[in-house]
Write a protein that holds these residues in place. Sequence first.
Motif, short mmCIF file in Angstrom:
data_model
loop_
_atom_site.label_atom_id
_atom_site.label_comp_id
_atom_site.label_asym_id
_atom_site.label_seq_id
_atom_site.Cartn_x
_atom_site.Cartn_y
_atom_site.Cartn_z
N ALA A 51 0.96 -1.05 0.01
CA ALA A 51 -0.05 -0.23 0.00
C ALA A 51 0.76 1.22 -0.01
O ALA A 51 0.34 2.42 -0.64
N ALA A 52 1.91 1.23 0.77
CA ALA A 52 2.92 2.43 1.01
C ALA A 52 3.71 2.63 -0.51
O ALA A 52 3.54 3.74 -1.02
N ARG A 53 3.80 1.48 -1.17
CA ARG A 53 4.60 1.69 -2.54
C ARG A 53 3.59 2.14 -3.65
O ARG A 53 3.75 3.04 -4.34
N ALA A 54 2.12 1.78 -3.50
CA ALA A 54 1.28 2.41 -4.41
C ALA A 54 1.01 4.04 -4.04
O ALA A 54 0.79 4.57 -5.09
N LEU A 55 1.02 4.23 -2.77
CA LEU A 55 0.93 5.49 -2.34
C LEU A 55 2.03 6.40 -2.93
O LEU A 55 2.24 7.62 -3.45
N LEU B 218 3.82 5.62 -5.71
CA LEU B 218 3.76 5.85 -7.11
C LEU B 218 3.06 7.00 -7.30
O LEU B 218 3.35 7.80 -8.38
N LEU B 219 1.73 7.03 -6.49
CA LEU B 219 0.75 8.34 -6.96
C LEU B 219 1.48 9.52 -6.59
O LEU B 219 1.55 10.46 -7.36
N HIS B 220 2.23 9.38 -5.59
CA HIS B 220 2.89 10.75 -5.10
C HIS B 220 3.97 11.00 -6.16
O HIS B 220 4.26 12.51 -6.27
N VAL C 76 9.83 8.14 0.41
CA VAL C 76 9.98 9.34 -0.15
C VAL C 76 11.33 10.06 0.32
O VAL C 76 11.92 10.39 -0.69
N GLU C 77 11.76 9.78 1.56
CA GLU C 77 13.08 10.27 2.03
C GLU C 77 14.13 9.52 1.35
O GLU C 77 15.04 10.14 0.98
#
Length: 662
Positions: A222-226, A228-230, A257-258
């Motif tokens: 889920a974090a990777r999906a988010l 990708l959108l980011h 992100v970091e």
Amino acid sequence: MSPSNPPGCVALYCCPGSYKHTQQCFRKKGSSSRDSCESLWLPSALMALSSRRDAPEPPDFSLLKRLARDQLIYLLEQLPGKKDLFIEADLMSPLDRIANVSTLKQHEVDKLYKLDNKPIVSLCDQLCFLIRPRIQTVKWIAEIVNVDKQAGRFRRYKIIFTPQKFCACETVLEEQGIYGDVSTDEWAFYLLPLDDDIISMELPEFFRDNFLEGDQRWVTTAARALHLLHSLYGPFSKAYGIGRCAKMTYETWRELVEEGEQKSQQPEIGSVFLVDRDVDFVTSLCSQVVYEGLVDDIFRIKCGSVQFGPDVTSSEKSLKVMLNSQDKVFNEIRNEHFSNVFGFLSQKARNLQTAYDKRRGMDIQQMKTFVSEELKGLKQEHRLLSLHIGASESIMKKKTKQDFQELLKTEHSLLEGFDIRECIAYIEEHIDRQVSMIDSLRLLCLLSLTENGLLPKDYRSLKAQYLQSYGTEHLLTFANLRQLGLLVEQQPGETLTAMESKVGKLVNDKTAGKLTDAFSSLAKKGNFRGLSKKLALVPKSGGEYDLRTPRDMAYIFSGAYIPLSCKLIEQVLERDSWTGMEEVTRLLNGNEFAVTGSNGTEVRPRTDSQNIILVMFLGGCTYSEISALRFLGRERGYKFIVVTTAITNSARLLEALVDSRA
């Protein structure tokens, strides 16, 4: 009051003869009569539109499909030459939306097989397996490889895991002795756009794995999906969320992100809001009465498409239909309460007939223009209108047979807290008649959630009746429901006030630290009534609720209840934080967050993108919630983009928890 007539409850259908009238309008030639059905739709639609603000256009999410397709093609080309492709069953529909058969054939895929855990019949020397990271499937592939090795047959094998590869799967390959015989890859297919404002991860197992089994492996997905959108449409200026899984997903995403390269780009999405499914179980257990939700309940919308049978198509064949904003008829009725649908279809049929009648009196040039510019579109609209009329008739027949009105009235009584003993009597009758195993379970869970758990004698009685009707093997199901707080027994002496006080003391006591799982479970039992009062989730019954011109999101449940998940989003966006909602978050066990700036600093997106809100449901969301957010968006000038681990409904949610092993 009785459950047959609770306050705020309205009928599902507008009038008994409305379907028949719509058919007559649709089929009658040159009809110019006007009646109540025509006036049912237009004035209400115009009144509703007059008070709404313009929402910004959503970003173009077709890029997600192109990226997924390009990566899949790249992975297939890593196995040059002809190959047979074995596809896991629940990947067939998503794959069809990304790369159809002709695309796969262009990249040397010879034959396609649905993976069914049976001996294979392929004669090809190269086998490619497109699978979810499931241990059972990997063991099946290992058996195929070992059988070939024993027979002295040499083949090349490639396993493509999607959306990601887990270490447990590679461990199985090692244990089975084939780690060096197969090549493995990862297809990062995280997100499938189903419509302009709906994106699905197509991971229905997320709910059970995370919330019941405590398996947090999908949090990274889920974090990777988010992320990708980011990366494509961000950076997001603000992030909000509530729920344990939501907080973990956010923190994992922040780490990604970091670690990654920081890009400077103009954001197309303003904010992101993460919500756990277990924050609001009540909404997902209520019967759906908006058109799109009913179509999903009756026909099962799968990957944005539905299979309409002969009873809908009025022919001997079934027909697969895409349901999205490209379908003009569907797009106008998808969010409507079902009682409004026939009025719209009647007016649409009348307008279509008027458009056809324009042919009369045309000269040759006008007819030529009509045929080249309008006729094709009219025929397409005619076909779609016919299908939705058929679907509406089928919905009405099936719901009427199941005494749907009585079911709705009982649900509304439970939500409002009226005549609980009569509701229990209805549930007992429902169980004894064996109307529906899942519906009986759903009503039991709604009763428990809205009443802070069941009284011990009621719990034992209802549980015994259920097991007698549907089998004692469902003892495991009751254990699962208890673990999630869906169906629990009240503790002796525990009342709503006492429980709220106890939980509040624990949460406010800084020395207590984090709540233990036991106390967390206790807190989940008794919060609905408190939340309902603090957030006004049940509108005051001051006269009949007008479903043609709804005043709030409660219309999606016939005016009886505003979905908690959507109300939280509305309140937080209004406040721009969780400030002032401390009592609410206390009842929801905390884990709320609100962060400004993707890097901890203020980001200034374009004015229009500030009003584009990405809402991520972890554990699934319903079409009713999507309709409620669309309504909120129209009222407040927002554009909500819903990202969900899967589209769910009450049946699918409970089926994930049913465990009937003997």
